[in-house]
Scaffold this motif. Structure first.
Motif, PDB file in Angstrom:
ATOM      1  N   GLU A  23     129.037 -67.082  47.053  1.00  0.00           N
ATOM      2  CA  GLU A  23     129.924 -66.576  46.480  1.00  0.00           C
ATOM      3  C   GLU A  23     129.076 -64.909  46.603  1.00  0.00           C
ATOM      4  O   GLU A  23     130.552 -63.835  46.703  1.00  0.00           O
ATOM      5  N   VAL A  24     128.193 -64.884  46.616  1.00  0.00           N
ATOM      6  CA  VAL A  24     127.330 -63.438  46.117  1.00  0.00           C
ATOM      7  C   VAL A  24     126.405 -64.076  46.783  1.00  0.00           C
ATOM      8  O   VAL A  24     125.574 -64.562  46.065  1.00  0.00           O
ATOM      9  N   CYS A  25     125.123 -62.573  47.529  1.00  0.00           N
ATOM     10  CA  CYS A  25     123.952 -62.723  47.508  1.00  0.00           C
ATOM     11  C   CYS A  25     123.892 -61.347  46.242  1.00  0.00           C
ATOM     12  O   CYS A  25     123.881 -60.194  46.820  1.00  0.00           O
ATOM     13  N   GLU A  26     122.938 -61.939  45.703  1.00  0.00           N
ATOM     14  CA  GLU A  26     121.686 -61.156  44.593  1.00  0.00           C
ATOM     15  C   GLU A  26     120.177 -59.870  45.264  1.00  0.00           C
ATOM     16  O   GLU A  26     119.553 -61.434  45.210  1.00  0.00           O
ATOM     17  N   ILE A  27     120.491 -59.406  45.296  1.00  0.00           N
ATOM     18  CA  ILE A  27     119.093 -58.697  45.519  1.00  0.00           C
ATOM     19  C   ILE A  27     118.080 -58.136  44.468  1.00  0.00           C
ATOM     20  O   ILE A  27     118.897 -57.162  43.768  1.00  0.00           O
ATOM     21  N   TYR A  28     117.258 -58.943  43.702  1.00  0.00           N
ATOM     22  CA  TYR A  28     116.904 -58.573  42.780  1.00  0.00           C
ATOM     23  C   TYR A  28     115.492 -57.235  43.082  1.00  0.00           C
ATOM     24  O   TYR A  28     114.653 -58.397  43.881  1.00  0.00           O
ATOM     25  N   THR A  29     115.283 -56.655  42.299  1.00  0.00           N
ATOM     26  CA  THR A  29     114.287 -55.379  43.141  1.00  0.00           C
ATOM     27  C   THR A  29     114.248 -54.397  41.409  1.00  0.00           C
ATOM     28  O   THR A  29     113.777 -54.942  40.237  1.00  0.00           O
ATOM     29  N   ASP A  30     113.339 -53.787  41.680  1.00  0.00           N
ATOM     30  CA  ASP A  30     112.342 -53.388  40.641  1.00  0.00           C
ATOM     31  C   ASP A  30     113.011 -51.957  39.966  1.00  0.00           C
ATOM     32  O   ASP A  30     112.184 -51.403  39.494  1.00  0.00           O
ATOM     33  N   VAL A  31     114.511 -51.661  40.948  1.00  0.00           N
ATOM     34  CA  VAL A  31     115.609 -50.276  40.057  1.00  0.00           C
ATOM     35  C   VAL A  31     116.792 -51.243  39.885  1.00  0.00           C
ATOM     36  O   VAL A  31     116.702 -52.825  40.580  1.00  0.00           O
TER      37      VAL A  31
END
Ligand code: ADP
Ligand code: ASP
Ligand code: MG
Length: 423
Positions: free
Chosen positions: A168-176
């Motif tokens: 459904e979605v690609c979530e990119i988790y980062t530091d901002v």
């Protein structure tokens, strides 16, 4: 509830605490009814440390061995993350890129994904597992060697898996908290962007906004995978990158999306090139044969008296040595005088689809730079971007000046940097 792919960058899993925090977040998604595939990067600055180590034993390490070494970083984090999830009472299995079916060409250090066959991931999901995949790596189709996708390549792994698994979605988790109008490490008054088109994000990424890798955005656009860039440290909504704003996001396309900068490039000047047809072709053929991607090019007007000209171009610093070696070999046949190498440059780019219809943008950009006392060395433009090369020391000041000049500063200091070293 469908399948989601979540990618966690190095700063999100920098230590044991980080891994446990991320594990909780992943379990939440699973508890909400999703099938969850996680792509994970190497912990903190592990990849940089491995590169430093390699350079201490060999100035030009063989590509195959270099990839073997670097992929070890992601193997550590994937196994630890699977352990942390199991410790929370949920089933998880980790997979290398090769096991996950990430098939690439055989260009070491910057391989391209040519196919994704995620059979084992599907099986693991169907059996109720959370699947953890090592980012940034694959296996070459022909020689079955381990490859890496280039720095920041875990973003691409995540989108490629999302496409292959029809997520459904690609979530990119980062530091901002998402994609901002400039790098929050440089511009405290940068504004978070709620939605940005693939087109503008591609240009920002190509111009150095490393929050998303260019190739990952290219891939997402090709397969129409919406990306949600957000922080693993906060619960805030991040930035949606897609074709059209969806749901309750009613966003107008801004004239200017943002300011990007890049200090990872160097400039090579080929001095004293005979000013006749075929010379530029020969120079750039030599560089291309060494598999080096160049960025900006400028040729000086030839001084009529000498019939010679200078050609400058920019390229990734990491490939500087290879390019110089390749050009030196052609010196006799091309007949230039000398080569100059300069790695103290920086690039600043202004990006926005609205530029096409707003003719004053270029003039305002140059005015902002000159008011800030910044000297311009090279210029290049596309329909939706203007880039200039300056001295590296001037870059931060220039980014701030341009950001302010285009009215992008926010009223509050909303740009929070939660972690990472910016390396
Ligand atoms: P990760 O380890 O999660 O992959 P990266 O360091 O690759 O993280 O990317 C996140 C960083 O990208 C941020 O910490 C920020 O300094 C930088 N960055 C550069 N440009 C932007 C931008 N326009 N918006 C947000 N972050 C940006
Ligand atoms: N660990 C790799 C790097 O630092 C890949 C990634 O983080 O995306 O470049
Ligand atoms: Mg990254």
């Amino acid at each position: 509830m469908g399948l989601v792919v979540q990618k966690y960058g190095g700063s999100s899993v920098a230590d044991a605490e980080g891994i446990k925090r991320v594990a909780k977040r992943i379990v939440e998604a699973k508890k909400n009814g999703h099938q969850v595939v996680v792509v994970v990067s190497a912990m903190g600055d592990t990849t940089d440390e491995l590169i430093d180590l390699a350079e201490q034993v060999s100035p030009m390490p063989a590509g195959r061995e270099f990839d073997m070494l670097l992929t070890a970083g992601e193997r550590i984090s994937m196994a630890l993350l699977a352990m942390a999830i199991k410790n929370l009472g949920h089933e998880a299995q980790s997979f290398t890129g090769s096991q996950a079916g990430v098939i690439t060409d055989s260009v070491h250090n910057k391989a391209r994904i040519i196919d994704v066959t995620p059979g084992r991931i599907r099986t693991a999901l169907d059996e109720g597992n959370i699947a953890i995949v090592a980012g940034f790596q694959g296996v070459s189709a022909d020689k079955k060697d381990i490859t890496t996708l280039g720095r920041g390549g875990s973003d691409t792994t995540a989108v490629a898996l999302a496409a292959a698994l029809d997520a459904e979605v690609c979530e990119i988790y980062t530091d901002v908290d998402g994609v901002f109008t400039a790098d929050p490490r440089v511009v405290k008054k940068a504004k978070k962007i709620d939605w940005i088109s693939f087109e503008d994000m591609l240009e920002l990424a190509a111009s150095g906004s490393k929050v998303l890798l260019h190739r990952c955005v290219e891939y997402a656009r090709r397969y129409n995978i919406p990306i949600h860039v957000r922080s693993s440290f906060s619960g805030l909504q991040g930035t949606w990158v897609s074709n059209e704003p969806t749901g309750d996001l009613k966003v107008e396309q801004a004239i200017i999306s943002g300011v990007a900068h890049d200090t990872s490039e160097a400039k090579i000047t080929v001095v004293g090139v005979p000013d006749k047809p075929g010379e530029a072709a020969a120079i750039f053929r030599a560089v291309a044969d060494a598999e080096i991607n160049i960025d900006m090019i400028v040729q000086n007007v030839s001084a009529a008296s000498t019939g010679l000209t200078d050609i400058s171009f920019t390229l990734p610093k990491a490939e500087g040595r290879k390019a110089i070696d390749a050009l030196e070999k052609t010196k006799a046949t091309i007949g230039f005088d000398s080569l100059r190498y300069d790695d103290q440059i920086g690039k600043i780019s202004l990006v926005g689809a609205g530029m096409k219809t707003n003719p004053g943008v270029t003039a305002d950009f140059f005015r902002a730079l000159s008011d800030a006392g910044v000297n311009i060395e090279l210029i290049s433009t596309s329909e939706i971007r203007i880039s200039v090369v300056t001295r590296a020391d001037d870059v931060n000041e220039a980014v701030r000046a341009v950001h302010t000049a285009f009215g992008l500063d926010s009223d509050s200091d909303e740009a929070v940097v939660y972690g990472g070293t910016g390396r």
